[in-house]
Design a protein around this motif. Structure first.
Motif, PDB file in Angstrom:
ATOM      1  N   ILE A 171      44.685 -25.339  -8.349  1.00  0.00           N
ATOM      2  CA  ILE A 171      43.493 -24.534  -8.058  1.00  0.00           C
ATOM      3  C   ILE A 171      42.873 -24.018  -9.348  1.00  0.00           C
ATOM      4  N   LYS A 172      43.733 -23.497 -10.245  1.00  0.00           N
ATOM      5  CA  LYS A 172      43.245 -22.990 -11.519  1.00  0.00           C
ATOM      6  C   LYS A 172      42.563 -24.089 -12.330  1.00  0.00           C
ATOM      7  N   LYS A 173      43.188 -25.277 -12.315  1.00  0.00           N
ATOM      8  CA  LYS A 173      42.640 -26.395 -13.074  1.00  0.00           C
ATOM      9  C   LYS A 173      41.284 -26.816 -12.528  1.00  0.00           C
ATOM     10  N   ASN A 174      41.217 -26.935 -11.191  1.00  0.00           N
ATOM     11  CA  ASN A 174      39.954 -27.339 -10.572  1.00  0.00           C
ATOM     12  C   ASN A 174      38.862 -26.295 -10.777  1.00  0.00           C
ATOM     13  N   THR A 175      39.255 -25.017 -10.725  1.00  0.00           N
ATOM     14  CA  THR A 175      38.286 -23.934 -10.951  1.00  0.00           C
ATOM     15  C   THR A 175      37.752 -23.984 -12.371  1.00  0.00           C
ATOM     16  N   LEU A 176      38.650 -24.208 -13.350  1.00  0.00           N
ATOM     17  CA  LEU A 176      38.237 -24.283 -14.752  1.00  0.00           C
ATOM     18  C   LEU A 176      37.285 -25.445 -14.975  1.00  0.00           C
ATOM     19  N   VAL A 177      37.605 -26.593 -14.379  1.00  0.00           N
ATOM     20  CA  VAL A 177      36.730 -27.761 -14.513  1.00  0.00           C
ATOM     21  C   VAL A 177      35.361 -27.477 -13.910  1.00  0.00           C
ATOM     22  N   LEU A 178      35.345 -26.826 -12.740  1.00  0.00           N
ATOM     23  CA  LEU A 178      34.087 -26.501 -12.077  1.00  0.00           C
ATOM     24  C   LEU A 178      33.241 -25.557 -12.908  1.00  0.00           C
ATOM     25  N   LEU A 179      33.889 -24.542 -13.492  1.00  0.00           N
ATOM     26  CA  LEU A 179      33.167 -23.590 -14.341  1.00  0.00           C
ATOM     27  C   LEU A 179      32.579 -24.280 -15.555  1.00  0.00           C
ATOM     28  N   CYS A 180      33.327 -25.195 -16.162  1.00  0.00           N
ATOM     29  CA  CYS A 180      32.828 -25.923 -17.327  1.00  0.00           C
ATOM     30  C   CYS A 180      31.616 -26.780 -16.960  1.00  0.00           C
ATOM     31  N   LEU A 181      31.713 -27.439 -15.794  1.00  0.00           N
ATOM     32  CA  LEU A 181      30.596 -28.256 -15.351  1.00  0.00           C
ATOM     33  C   LEU A 181      29.361 -27.421 -15.061  1.00  0.00           C
ATOM     34  N   LEU A 182      29.569 -26.261 -14.423  1.00  0.00           N
ATOM     35  CA  LEU A 182      28.446 -25.373 -14.134  1.00  0.00           C
ATOM     36  C   LEU A 182      27.830 -24.834 -15.416  1.00  0.00           C
ATOM     37  N   ALA A 183      28.681 -24.477 -16.378  1.00  0.00           N
ATOM     38  CA  ALA A 183      28.173 -23.964 -17.657  1.00  0.00           C
ATOM     39  C   ALA A 183      27.343 -25.016 -18.364  1.00  0.00           C
ATOM     40  N   ALA A 184      27.861 -26.278 -18.355  1.00  0.00           N
ATOM     41  CA  ALA A 184      27.115 -27.357 -19.001  1.00  0.00           C
ATOM     42  C   ALA A 184      25.796 -27.599 -18.285  1.00  0.00           C
ATOM     43  N   LYS A 185      25.832 -27.525 -16.935  1.00  0.00           N
ATOM     44  CA  LYS A 185      24.628 -27.779 -16.147  1.00  0.00           C
ATOM     45  C   LYS A 185      23.560 -26.735 -16.397  1.00  0.00           C
ATOM     46  N   VAL A 186      23.985 -25.472 -16.494  1.00  0.00           N
ATOM     47  CA  VAL A 186      23.039 -24.380 -16.684  1.00  0.00           C
ATOM     48  C   VAL A 186      22.516 -24.351 -18.117  1.00  0.00           C
ATOM     49  N   ALA A 187      23.438 -24.550 -19.088  1.00  0.00           N
ATOM     50  CA  ALA A 187      23.073 -24.308 -20.474  1.00  0.00           C
ATOM     51  C   ALA A 187      22.314 -25.472 -21.089  1.00  0.00           C
ATOM     52  N   PHE A 188      22.709 -26.694 -20.802  1.00  0.00           N
ATOM     53  CA  PHE A 188      22.144 -27.828 -21.515  1.00  0.00           C
ATOM     54  C   PHE A 188      20.870 -28.335 -20.867  1.00  0.00           C
ATOM     55  N   THR A 189      19.872 -28.600 -21.700  1.00  0.00           N
ATOM     56  CA  THR A 189      18.644 -29.203 -21.203  1.00  0.00           C
ATOM     57  C   THR A 189      18.319 -30.467 -21.978  1.00  0.00           C
ATOM     58  N   GLN A 190      18.140 -30.321 -23.300  1.00  0.00           N
ATOM     59  CA  GLN A 190      17.729 -31.483 -24.077  1.00  0.00           C
ATOM     60  C   GLN A 190      18.054 -31.285 -25.554  1.00  0.00           C
ATOM     61  N   LEU A 191      18.483 -32.374 -26.190  1.00  0.00           N
ATOM     62  CA  LEU A 191      18.746 -32.396 -27.629  1.00  0.00           C
ATOM     63  C   LEU A 191      17.880 -33.475 -28.257  1.00  0.00           C
ATOM     64  N   THR A 192      17.127 -33.095 -29.292  1.00  0.00           N
ATOM     65  CA  THR A 192      16.262 -34.038 -30.000  1.00  0.00           C
ATOM     66  C   THR A 192      16.518 -33.931 -31.499  1.00  0.00           C
ATOM     67  N   ILE A 193      16.673 -35.066 -32.135  1.00  0.00           N
ATOM     68  CA  ILE A 193      16.796 -35.126 -33.594  1.00  0.00           C
ATOM     69  C   ILE A 193      15.677 -36.021 -34.102  1.00  0.00           C
ATOM     70  N   ASP A 194      14.825 -35.467 -34.932  1.00  0.00           N
ATOM     71  CA  ASP A 194      13.745 -36.269 -35.501  1.00  0.00           C
ATOM     72  C   ASP A 194      13.597 -35.943 -36.985  1.00  0.00           C
TER      73      ASP A 194
END
Length: 430
Positions: free
Chosen positions: A4-27
């Motif tokens: 349960i702890k492992k699955n919760t941690l994975v879910l939190l990481c996925l949610l954090a990535a989903k909320v925080a990340f939008t786009q990365l551009t290098i030019d």
């Protein structure tokens, strides 16, 4: 339980990535420019050899955007061809720099805060601009509160500058700011307001700059505070356009020089004669110093704008010069002709006079003609420019060059290539 702890941690990481990340551009940007200078910035004498050199600006930009914040980093180097001796392990001109490094945090309901080294560029860039023509550009280290909603925007910026030239070191004691010249400030406060309507746009700028003063023994001795405030107005309807500037300066310049009644007034009219031809005409009046006393001045200076854009491309006024002089009365007209799908030719003529008279009583300064050809290609652009100055008697007096000693031809030519490769970008996520 561990599962349960492992699955919760994975879910939190996925949610954090989903909320925080939008786009990365290098030019990046690669911009070499070759210039032939035979009277650029000041009159050249008939015995002087014209200058010919190539400089290159190279930039690498990283832009990371998320729902919560944006991070931007721009690294640059400005190189003059041949300035480094062969096989040297270091850069002799020490030009590598962090041009921009800032983060903007979203605060909700249209509010955000932007912190770090950034470009302050507003309206036509008369008072605050990025100075992109200069290979090094212009930036500010500042903290800003921003608000934007519908057709209204508000920016409030603050800066408190320090350097490492304080003998005691700023981390231990003392706050003397030893960086001087070109209106380098110790403190800055700025308020910018802008409102858009259907055909009109109006903005207001309030700017205070505090300059470090020193006593006769070079000890820190308070600040000289200079206030600049005014408005920029634009009107656009159909083929007709109008732009106006009105700014005042008061307070003190560097060195406790009192500024009284300094002003800048500008008006430009544009007309789209056809899909291929744009016409323009205007004038600008910048107050000068009447020279009555050494302790005060009536001269206005545009401070941190993109001054190369105004008063002639040959930079005879307000580009590291003309800071406490006779001011300027500039009448100009231009035509921008579209030659092809990706090509155009700009032609502009400007006539200059001093807003105040020179000691001789003369104020006519001359006429300048600017030509710029632009050609776009797939992935890069080329610009070629030529400017010619026809100096009047007052210009020789202003620049301290005797007419008999000056070259009969005062001109400047340049060619610039700009490449802006997009090196890497991720697909935008929602």
């Amino acid at each position: 339980m561990d599962s349960i702890k492992k699955n919760t941690l994975v879910l939190l990481c996925l949610l954090a990535a989903k909320v925080a990340f939008t786009q990365l551009t290098i030019d990046g940007q690669f911009r070499p420019r070759t210039e032939y200078r035979n009277g650029f910035g000041s009159l050249i004498s008939d015995t002087a050899e014209p200058g010919l050199a190539t400089s290159t600006r190279a930039r690498l930009n990283v832009d990371y955007k998320s729902d919560l914040y944006q991070f931007y980093l721009s690294l640059q180097d400005v190189m003059v061809w041949g300035e480094n001796r062969q096989i040297l392990p270091d850069d002799q001109n020490d030009s590598f720099a962090v041009f921009e490094a800032w983060a903007e945090l979203q605060l909700g309901s249209g509010w955000s805060t932007k912190l770090g080294r950034q470009v302050l560029s507003y309206d036509d860039q008369r008072i605050l601009g990025g100075l992109d023509w200069a290979q090094q550009g212009r930036n500010h280290d500042a903290a800003m509160i921003k608000y934007s909603k519908d057709n209204f925007m508000l920016d409030v910026a603050f800066a408190y500058n320090q350097d490492f030239d304080n003998p005691n070191g700023f981390q231990s004691e003392g706050n003397a700011y030893n960086t001087t010249g070109f209106f380098s400030y110790k403190t800055m406060q700025m308020l910018y307001l802008k409102q858009k309507w259907e055909s009109w746009t109006a903005s207001l700028v309030l700017l205070n700059n505090g300059f470090q003063n020193f006593d006769d023994e070079t000890n820190q001795d308070g600040l000289s505070n200079l206030q600049t405030f005014g408005t920029h107005l634009t009107y656009k309807k159909g083929s007709f356009g109008l732009a106006a500037n009105a700014f005042l300066q008061t307070g003190e310049r560097q060195g406790e020089l009192d500024v009284k009644g300094a002003y800048l007034l500008g008006l430009d009219v544009s007309y789209k004669a056809s899909s291929a031809i744009g016409l323009g005409a205007g004038l600008e009046i910048i107050s000068g110093n009447d020279g009555q006393t050494a302790a005060e001045t009536n001269a206005f200076f545009p401070l941190y704008g993109t001054n190369h854009k105004f008063n002639g491309f040959m930079d005879y006024f307000y580009v590291g010069n003309h800071a406490n002089s006779i001011g300027l009365f500039d009448i100009h007209a231009s035509a921008n002709v579209k030659l092809g799908e990706k090509s155009s030719l700009l032609a502009r003529v400007l006539n200059f006079k001093g807003e105040q008279d020179l000691p001789s009583g003369e104020n006519a300064l001359g006429t300048e003609i600017d030509l710029v050809f632009s050609q776009g290609f797939n992935g890069y652009a080329l610009k070629v420019g030529y400017s010619h100055l026809f100096p009047a008697d007052g210009m020789y007096e202003l620049k301290g060059v005797a007419e008999a000693d000056a070259s009969s031809t005062q001109n400047w030519a340049w060619v610039m290539l700009t490449i802006k490769p997009k090196l890497f970008t991720t697909a935008k996520t929602d």
